[in-house]
Design a protein around this motif. Structure first.
Motif, PDB file in Angstrom:
ATOM      1  N   LEU A  47       0.832  -1.202   0.000  1.00  0.00           N
ATOM      2  CA  LEU A  47       0.000   0.000   0.000  1.00  0.00           C
ATOM      3  C   LEU A  47       0.866   1.250   0.000  1.00  0.00           C
ATOM      4  N   TRP A  48       0.593   2.144  -0.933  1.00  0.00           N
ATOM      5  CA  TRP A  48       1.372   3.357  -1.155  1.00  0.00           C
ATOM      6  C   TRP A  48       0.450   4.557  -1.201  1.00  0.00           C
ATOM      7  N   LYS A  49       0.979   5.732  -0.910  1.00  0.00           N
ATOM      8  CA  LYS A  49       0.268   6.976  -1.179  1.00  0.00           C
ATOM      9  C   LYS A  49       0.184   7.124  -2.704  1.00  0.00           C
ATOM     10  N   PRO A  50      -0.917   7.612  -3.220  1.00  0.00           N
ATOM     11  CA  PRO A  50      -1.040   7.755  -4.676  1.00  0.00           C
ATOM     12  C   PRO A  50       0.069   8.594  -5.309  1.00  0.00           C
ATOM     13  N   THR A  51       0.598   9.550  -4.575  1.00  0.00           N
ATOM     14  CA  THR A  51       1.662  10.400  -5.117  1.00  0.00           C
ATOM     15  C   THR A  51       2.974   9.643  -5.310  1.00  0.00           C
ATOM     16  N   ALA A  52       3.097   8.454  -4.747  1.00  0.00           N
ATOM     17  CA  ALA A  52       4.322   7.663  -4.885  1.00  0.00           C
ATOM     18  C   ALA A  52       4.427   7.005  -6.262  1.00  0.00           C
ATOM     19  N   MET A  53       3.283   6.877  -6.951  1.00  0.00           N
ATOM     20  CA  MET A  53       3.276   6.176  -8.235  1.00  0.00           C
ATOM     21  C   MET A  53       3.311   7.155  -9.400  1.00  0.00           C
ATOM     22  N   GLN A  54       4.098   6.775 -10.410  1.00  0.00           N
ATOM     23  CA  GLN A  54       4.130   7.527 -11.659  1.00  0.00           C
ATOM     24  C   GLN A  54       4.050   6.529 -12.811  1.00  0.00           C
ATOM     25  N   ILE A  55       3.062   6.692 -13.674  1.00  0.00           N
ATOM     26  CA  ILE A  55       2.972   5.872 -14.879  1.00  0.00           C
ATOM     27  C   ILE A  55       3.982   6.448 -15.867  1.00  0.00           C
ATOM     28  N   THR A  56       4.937   5.640 -16.294  1.00  0.00           N
ATOM     29  CA  THR A  56       6.010   6.128 -17.163  1.00  0.00           C
ATOM     30  C   THR A  56       5.817   5.737 -18.629  1.00  0.00           C
ATOM     31  N   ARG A  57       4.913   4.800 -18.866  1.00  0.00           N
ATOM     32  CA  ARG A  57       4.634   4.382 -20.248  1.00  0.00           C
ATOM     33  C   ARG A  57       3.278   3.690 -20.292  1.00  0.00           C
ATOM     34  N   GLY A  58       2.495   4.019 -21.320  1.00  0.00           N
ATOM     35  CA  GLY A  58       1.270   3.276 -21.582  1.00  0.00           C
ATOM     36  C   GLY A  58       0.054   3.664 -20.762  1.00  0.00           C
ATOM     37  N   ALA A  59      -0.001   4.881 -20.247  1.00  0.00           N
ATOM     38  CA  ALA A  59      -1.161   5.303 -19.439  1.00  0.00           C
ATOM     39  C   ALA A  59      -2.468   5.116 -20.205  1.00  0.00           C
ATOM     40  N   GLU A  60      -2.432   5.337 -21.516  1.00  0.00           N
ATOM     41  CA  GLU A  60      -3.632   5.182 -22.335  1.00  0.00           C
ATOM     42  C   GLU A  60      -4.072   3.721 -22.440  1.00  0.00           C
ATOM     43  N   ASN A  61      -3.222   2.823 -22.019  1.00  0.00           N
ATOM     44  CA  ASN A  61      -3.502   1.393 -22.091  1.00  0.00           C
ATOM     45  C   ASN A  61      -4.084   0.841 -20.789  1.00  0.00           C
ATOM     46  N   SER A  71     -12.790   0.074  -4.268  1.00  0.00           N
ATOM     47  CA  SER A  71     -11.596  -0.268  -5.038  1.00  0.00           C
ATOM     48  C   SER A  71     -11.808  -0.050  -6.522  1.00  0.00           C
ATOM     49  N   SER A  72     -10.856   0.621  -7.154  1.00  0.00           N
ATOM     50  CA  SER A  72     -10.808   0.746  -8.611  1.00  0.00           C
ATOM     51  C   SER A  72      -9.617  -0.078  -9.069  1.00  0.00           C
ATOM     52  N   ARG A  73      -9.907  -1.195  -9.682  1.00  0.00           N
ATOM     53  CA  ARG A  73      -8.845  -2.116 -10.092  1.00  0.00           C
ATOM     54  C   ARG A  73      -8.361  -1.753 -11.491  1.00  0.00           C
ATOM     55  N   LYS A  74      -7.056  -1.631 -11.644  1.00  0.00           N
ATOM     56  CA  LYS A  74      -6.433  -1.169 -12.888  1.00  0.00           C
ATOM     57  C   LYS A  74      -5.723  -2.328 -13.581  1.00  0.00           C
ATOM     58  N   TRP A  75      -5.899  -2.404 -14.887  1.00  0.00           N
ATOM     59  CA  TRP A  75      -5.322  -3.494 -15.665  1.00  0.00           C
ATOM     60  C   TRP A  75      -4.959  -3.009 -17.068  1.00  0.00           C
ATOM     61  N   CYS A  76      -4.100  -3.765 -17.732  1.00  0.00           N
ATOM     62  CA  CYS A  76      -3.632  -3.444 -19.077  1.00  0.00           C
ATOM     63  C   CYS A  76      -4.645  -3.943 -20.110  1.00  0.00           C
ATOM     64  N   LYS A  77      -5.033  -3.058 -21.031  1.00  0.00           N
ATOM     65  CA  LYS A  77      -5.995  -3.419 -22.076  1.00  0.00           C
ATOM     66  C   LYS A  77      -5.405  -4.369 -23.114  1.00  0.00           C
ATOM     67  N   THR A  78      -4.075  -4.447 -23.212  1.00  0.00           N
ATOM     68  CA  THR A  78      -3.456  -5.343 -24.196  1.00  0.00           C
ATOM     69  C   THR A  78      -3.376  -6.778 -23.677  1.00  0.00           C
ATOM     70  N   CYS A  79      -2.796  -6.959 -22.498  1.00  0.00           N
ATOM     71  CA  CYS A  79      -2.555  -8.321 -21.996  1.00  0.00           C
ATOM     72  C   CYS A  79      -3.503  -8.734 -20.870  1.00  0.00           C
ATOM     73  N   GLY A  80      -4.235  -7.783 -20.319  1.00  0.00           N
ATOM     74  CA  GLY A  80      -5.118  -8.108 -19.190  1.00  0.00           C
ATOM     75  C   GLY A  80      -4.377  -8.170 -17.872  1.00  0.00           C
ATOM     76  N   GLY A  81      -3.081  -7.890 -17.889  1.00  0.00           N
ATOM     77  CA  GLY A  81      -2.279  -7.957 -16.669  1.00  0.00           C
ATOM     78  C   GLY A  81      -2.723  -6.928 -15.645  1.00  0.00           C
ATOM     79  N   HIS A  82      -2.865  -7.378 -14.416  1.00  0.00           N
ATOM     80  CA  HIS A  82      -3.289  -6.507 -13.331  1.00  0.00           C
ATOM     81  C   HIS A  82      -2.098  -5.689 -12.851  1.00  0.00           C
ATOM     82  N   ILE A  83      -2.353  -4.406 -12.586  1.00  0.00           N
ATOM     83  CA  ILE A  83      -1.268  -3.495 -12.253  1.00  0.00           C
ATOM     84  C   ILE A  83      -1.378  -2.987 -10.823  1.00  0.00           C
ATOM     85  N   TYR A  84      -2.508  -2.370 -10.494  1.00  0.00           N
ATOM     86  CA  TYR A  84      -2.701  -1.831  -9.145  1.00  0.00           C
ATOM     87  C   TYR A  84      -4.176  -1.584  -8.900  1.00  0.00           C
TER      88      TYR A  84
END
Length: 143
Positions: A47-61, A71-84
Motif C-alpha cells: 500500500l502506497w500513497k497515490p503520489t508515490a506512483m508515476q505511470i512512465t509508459r502506456g497510461a492510455e492502455n 476499489s478501482s482495479r487497474k489493468w492493461c488493455k493489451t494483456c489483461g495484466g493486473h497493475i494496481y
C-alpha cells in the motif's frame, strides 16, 4: 535524502510505472474479491500513497474495473495484466507485490483471514477483516 525507486510493469510490458519511497503497509489479503481478481489463493499487497506512483509508459492502455466503490482495479488493455488498485477511502493504492522489480516484500499482516482458502502459519497477525484505523473491526483471529 535519496528515496528508492521501484519499477514495475504489466504482463506484456505495455504499461510501465515506478513507485518511490517505501510502502505504508505490506501484507496478504485473503478476501474473495482479491483472490478472484488475482486468480490465486492469496494476494500479496503493498500500500502506497497515490503520489508515490508515476505511470512512465502506456497510461492510455490502462483500464478500470469497479466491483465496489472501495476499489478501482487497474489493468492493461493489451494483456489483461493486473497493475494496481486505487482505494480512495483510504487514500492509498495497492501495487501488486510480485510486479515490483527488485522489491523486498516484507509482509506484516494478513487481512480478511476469515475468508482464507489457504492457511499460512507464519506467525504474522491475522485479522478477521482489516485494522480499525482502516474501517474494520480490528479483530485478530488464530492462525
Amino acid at each position: 535524502m535519496d528515496q528508492k525507486v521501484y519499477k514495475g510493469h504489466c504482463f506484456c510490458g505495455a504499461v510501465e510505472f515506478t513507485v518511490t519511497g517505501e510502502p505504508d503497509a505490506m501484507g496478504y489479503c485473503h478476501c474473495e474479491s482479491c483472490r478472484h481478481w488475482s486468480a490465486g489463493p492469496v494476494n500479496a499487497f503493498t500500500l502506497w500513497k497515490p503520489t508515490a506512483m508515476q505511470i512512465t509508459r502506456g497510461a492510455e492502455n490502462i483500464d478500470t474495473y469497479n466491483k465496489t466503490p472501495q476499489s478501482s482495479r487497474k489493468w492493461c488493455k493489451t494483456c489483461g495484466g493486473h497493475i494496481y488498485s486505487e482505494h480512495p477511502g483510504w487514500n492509498l493504492i495497492d501495487v501488486f507485490a510480485p510486479i515490483l522489480q527488485n522489491f523486498s516484500f516484507q509482509p506484516a499482516i494478513h487481512v480478511h483471514y476469515q475468508e482464507s482458502v489457504l492457511r499460512i502459519a507464519d506467525g504474522l497477525p491475522k485479522m478477521k477483516d482489516v485494522p480499525k484505523e482502516m474501517g474494520g473491526s480490528g479483530i485478530s483471529i488464530a492462525e
